[in-house]
Scaffold this motif. Sequence first.
Motif, PDB file in Angstrom:
ATOM      1  N   LEU A  61     -37.244 -41.336 -24.025  1.00  0.00           N
ATOM      2  CA  LEU A  61     -37.967 -42.608 -24.020  1.00  0.00           C
ATOM      3  C   LEU A  61     -37.191 -43.721 -24.730  1.00  0.00           C
ATOM      4  O   LEU A  61     -37.208 -44.869 -24.291  1.00  0.00           O
ATOM      5  CB  LEU A  61     -39.337 -42.447 -24.670  1.00  0.00           C
ATOM      6  CG  LEU A  61     -40.365 -41.694 -23.828  1.00  0.00           C
ATOM      7  CD1 LEU A  61     -41.628 -41.441 -24.634  1.00  0.00           C
ATOM      8  CD2 LEU A  61     -40.701 -42.472 -22.562  1.00  0.00           C
ATOM      9  N   GLU A  62     -36.501 -43.387 -25.813  1.00  0.00           N
ATOM     10  CA  GLU A  62     -35.800 -44.426 -26.562  1.00  0.00           C
ATOM     11  C   GLU A  62     -34.411 -44.735 -26.022  1.00  0.00           C
ATOM     12  O   GLU A  62     -33.902 -45.828 -26.245  1.00  0.00           O
ATOM     13  CB  GLU A  62     -35.702 -44.029 -28.038  1.00  0.00           C
ATOM     14  CG  GLU A  62     -37.027 -44.053 -28.735  1.00  0.00           C
ATOM     15  CD  GLU A  62     -36.940 -43.823 -30.216  1.00  0.00           C
ATOM     16  OE1 GLU A  62     -37.805 -44.349 -30.930  1.00  0.00           O
ATOM     17  OE2 GLU A  62     -36.017 -43.108 -30.676  1.00  0.00           O
ATOM     18  N   ASN A  63     -33.809 -43.807 -25.321  1.00  0.00           N
ATOM     19  CA  ASN A  63     -32.434 -44.014 -24.858  1.00  0.00           C
ATOM     20  C   ASN A  63     -32.282 -43.933 -23.352  1.00  0.00           C
ATOM     21  O   ASN A  63     -31.163 -43.882 -22.851  1.00  0.00           O
ATOM     22  CB  ASN A  63     -31.505 -42.998 -25.536  1.00  0.00           C
ATOM     23  CG  ASN A  63     -31.508 -43.162 -27.039  1.00  0.00           C
ATOM     24  OD1 ASN A  63     -31.408 -44.265 -27.548  1.00  0.00           O
ATOM     25  ND2 ASN A  63     -31.673 -42.066 -27.745  1.00  0.00           N
ATOM     26  N   GLY A  64     -33.383 -43.917 -22.631  1.00  0.00           N
ATOM     27  CA  GLY A  64     -33.325 -43.881 -21.179  1.00  0.00           C
ATOM     28  C   GLY A  64     -33.007 -45.245 -20.597  1.00  0.00           C
ATOM     29  O   GLY A  64     -32.653 -46.190 -21.314  1.00  0.00           O
ATOM     30  N   ARG A  65     -33.142 -45.354 -19.312  1.00  0.00           N
ATOM     31  CA  ARG A  65     -32.868 -46.618 -18.627  1.00  0.00           C
ATOM     32  C   ARG A  65     -33.757 -47.733 -19.162  1.00  0.00           C
ATOM     33  O   ARG A  65     -33.305 -48.825 -19.446  1.00  0.00           O
ATOM     34  CB  ARG A  65     -33.088 -46.426 -17.130  1.00  0.00           C
ATOM     35  CG  ARG A  65     -32.718 -47.631 -16.343  1.00  0.00           C
ATOM     36  CD  ARG A  65     -32.624 -47.318 -14.858  1.00  0.00           C
ATOM     37  NE  ARG A  65     -32.595 -48.581 -14.171  1.00  0.00           N
ATOM     38  CZ  ARG A  65     -33.552 -49.009 -13.374  1.00  0.00           C
ATOM     39  NH1 ARG A  65     -34.568 -48.239 -13.112  1.00  0.00           N
ATOM     40  NH2 ARG A  65     -33.486 -50.183 -12.809  1.00  0.00           N
ATOM     41  N   GLN A  66     -35.035 -47.447 -19.285  1.00  0.00           N
ATOM     42  CA  GLN A  66     -35.991 -48.373 -19.898  1.00  0.00           C
ATOM     43  C   GLN A  66     -36.180 -47.919 -21.338  1.00  0.00           C
ATOM     44  O   GLN A  66     -36.757 -46.868 -21.581  1.00  0.00           O
ATOM     45  CB  GLN A  66     -37.317 -48.327 -19.131  1.00  0.00           C
ATOM     46  CG  GLN A  66     -38.378 -49.236 -19.662  1.00  0.00           C
ATOM     47  CD  GLN A  66     -38.133 -50.688 -19.301  1.00  0.00           C
ATOM     48  OE1 GLN A  66     -37.559 -50.982 -18.277  1.00  0.00           O
ATOM     49  NE2 GLN A  66     -38.567 -51.577 -20.155  1.00  0.00           N
ATOM     50  N   LYS A  67     -35.665 -48.656 -22.286  1.00  0.00           N
ATOM     51  CA  LYS A  67     -35.715 -48.242 -23.693  1.00  0.00           C
ATOM     52  C   LYS A  67     -37.030 -48.673 -24.336  1.00  0.00           C
ATOM     53  O   LYS A  67     -37.424 -49.829 -24.249  1.00  0.00           O
ATOM     54  CB  LYS A  67     -34.536 -48.831 -24.443  1.00  0.00           C
ATOM     55  CG  LYS A  67     -33.216 -48.281 -23.948  1.00  0.00           C
ATOM     56  CD  LYS A  67     -32.059 -48.862 -24.698  1.00  0.00           C
ATOM     57  CE  LYS A  67     -30.714 -48.420 -24.249  1.00  0.00           C
ATOM     58  NZ  LYS A  67     -30.537 -47.450 -23.268  1.00  0.00           N
ATOM     59  N   PHE A  68     -37.696 -47.725 -24.996  1.00  0.00           N
ATOM     60  CA  PHE A  68     -38.959 -47.984 -25.671  1.00  0.00           C
ATOM     61  C   PHE A  68     -38.781 -47.811 -27.167  1.00  0.00           C
ATOM     62  O   PHE A  68     -38.039 -46.938 -27.612  1.00  0.00           O
ATOM     63  CB  PHE A  68     -40.043 -47.015 -25.176  1.00  0.00           C
ATOM     64  CG  PHE A  68     -40.389 -47.197 -23.734  1.00  0.00           C
ATOM     65  CD1 PHE A  68     -41.278 -48.187 -23.339  1.00  0.00           C
ATOM     66  CD2 PHE A  68     -39.824 -46.386 -22.768  1.00  0.00           C
ATOM     67  CE1 PHE A  68     -41.601 -48.356 -22.004  1.00  0.00           C
ATOM     68  CE2 PHE A  68     -40.142 -46.549 -21.436  1.00  0.00           C
ATOM     69  CZ  PHE A  68     -41.030 -47.534 -21.056  1.00  0.00           C
ATOM     70  N   ARG A  69     -39.465 -48.629 -27.946  1.00  0.00           N
ATOM     71  CA  ARG A  69     -39.498 -48.479 -29.397  1.00  0.00           C
ATOM     72  C   ARG A  69     -40.733 -47.652 -29.736  1.00  0.00           C
ATOM     73  O   ARG A  69     -41.854 -48.106 -29.563  1.00  0.00           O
ATOM     74  CB  ARG A  69     -39.581 -49.835 -30.086  1.00  0.00           C
ATOM     75  CG  ARG A  69     -38.315 -50.649 -29.959  1.00  0.00           C
ATOM     76  CD  ARG A  69     -38.506 -52.030 -30.505  1.00  0.00           C
ATOM     77  NE  ARG A  69     -39.603 -52.633 -29.705  1.00  0.00           N
ATOM     78  CZ  ARG A  69     -40.255 -53.719 -30.037  1.00  0.00           C
ATOM     79  NH1 ARG A  69     -39.967 -54.344 -31.131  1.00  0.00           N
ATOM     80  NH2 ARG A  69     -41.209 -54.199 -29.277  1.00  0.00           N
ATOM     81  N   LEU A  70     -40.506 -46.442 -30.204  1.00  0.00           N
ATOM     82  CA  LEU A  70     -41.606 -45.531 -30.504  1.00  0.00           C
ATOM     83  C   LEU A  70     -41.902 -45.498 -32.000  1.00  0.00           C
ATOM     84  O   LEU A  70     -40.997 -45.612 -32.820  1.00  0.00           O
ATOM     85  CB  LEU A  70     -41.275 -44.116 -30.047  1.00  0.00           C
ATOM     86  CG  LEU A  70     -41.069 -43.905 -28.560  1.00  0.00           C
ATOM     87  CD1 LEU A  70     -40.725 -42.445 -28.288  1.00  0.00           C
ATOM     88  CD2 LEU A  70     -42.287 -44.318 -27.776  1.00  0.00           C
ATOM     89  N   CYS A  71     -43.168 -45.300 -32.311  1.00  0.00           N
ATOM     90  CA  CYS A  71     -43.599 -45.085 -33.678  1.00  0.00           C
ATOM     91  C   CYS A  71     -44.046 -43.627 -33.780  1.00  0.00           C
ATOM     92  O   CYS A  71     -44.931 -43.200 -33.045  1.00  0.00           O
ATOM     93  CB  CYS A  71     -44.769 -46.009 -34.017  1.00  0.00           C
ATOM     94  SG  CYS A  71     -45.503 -45.681 -35.625  1.00  0.00           S
ATOM     95  N   PHE A  72     -43.417 -42.864 -34.655  1.00  0.00           N
ATOM     96  CA  PHE A  72     -43.897 -41.510 -34.917  1.00  0.00           C
ATOM     97  C   PHE A  72     -43.599 -41.133 -36.362  1.00  0.00           C
ATOM     98  O   PHE A  72     -42.707 -41.673 -37.000  1.00  0.00           O
ATOM     99  CB  PHE A  72     -43.389 -40.495 -33.898  1.00  0.00           C
ATOM    100  CG  PHE A  72     -41.927 -40.196 -33.950  1.00  0.00           C
ATOM    101  CD1 PHE A  72     -41.478 -38.990 -34.430  1.00  0.00           C
ATOM    102  CD2 PHE A  72     -41.005 -41.116 -33.494  1.00  0.00           C
ATOM    103  CE1 PHE A  72     -40.130 -38.705 -34.477  1.00  0.00           C
ATOM    104  CE2 PHE A  72     -39.658 -40.841 -33.521  1.00  0.00           C
ATOM    105  CZ  PHE A  72     -39.219 -39.638 -34.013  1.00  0.00           C
ATOM    106  N   TYR A  73     -44.378 -40.228 -36.851  1.00  0.00           N
ATOM    107  CA  TYR A  73     -44.449 -39.982 -38.288  1.00  0.00           C
ATOM    108  C   TYR A  73     -43.133 -39.588 -38.943  1.00  0.00           C
ATOM    109  O   TYR A  73     -42.915 -39.905 -40.114  1.00  0.00           O
ATOM    110  CB  TYR A  73     -45.525 -38.928 -38.583  1.00  0.00           C
ATOM    111  CG  TYR A  73     -45.060 -37.511 -38.428  1.00  0.00           C
ATOM    112  CD1 TYR A  73     -44.639 -36.783 -39.528  1.00  0.00           C
ATOM    113  CD2 TYR A  73     -45.012 -36.899 -37.190  1.00  0.00           C
ATOM    114  CE1 TYR A  73     -44.204 -35.484 -39.403  1.00  0.00           C
ATOM    115  CE2 TYR A  73     -44.585 -35.607 -37.047  1.00  0.00           C
ATOM    116  CZ  TYR A  73     -44.173 -34.898 -38.155  1.00  0.00           C
ATOM    117  OH  TYR A  73     -43.731 -33.626 -38.013  1.00  0.00           O
TER     118      TYR A  73
END
Length: 109
Positions: A61-73
């Motif tokens: 999710l963070e380094n794919g084609r569409q990059k997302f900024r994830l929040c996790f503990y």
Amino acid sequence: MILIINLMLYFKQSLLIWFYEHDVCLSLAVQRELDERKKFDAFLSFSHKDDDLIEEFVERLENGRQKFRLCFYLRDWLVGESIPECISQSVKDSRRIIILMTNHFLKFT
């Protein structure tokens, strides 16, 4: 023409996801103004017993084609803060919530 319209209505959600993933007609999936100020694209909720899945999930999710900024503990919560407060703040700071729903998660809840 009627058949095409019916198919589009039936597969609306799948089509919107495909458009978004392929950067086609992004105006169909416009973010609301309130979401623009959010720190994260999504808060990731999962069972600790699924740690082996999380690394790959986050990586894609963070380094794919569409990059997302994830929040996790593991990296975004302050040590010593109460868990309910951290969850509440993470939800407030995120545009969406992703729940990795596995058998471990269902047994935990």
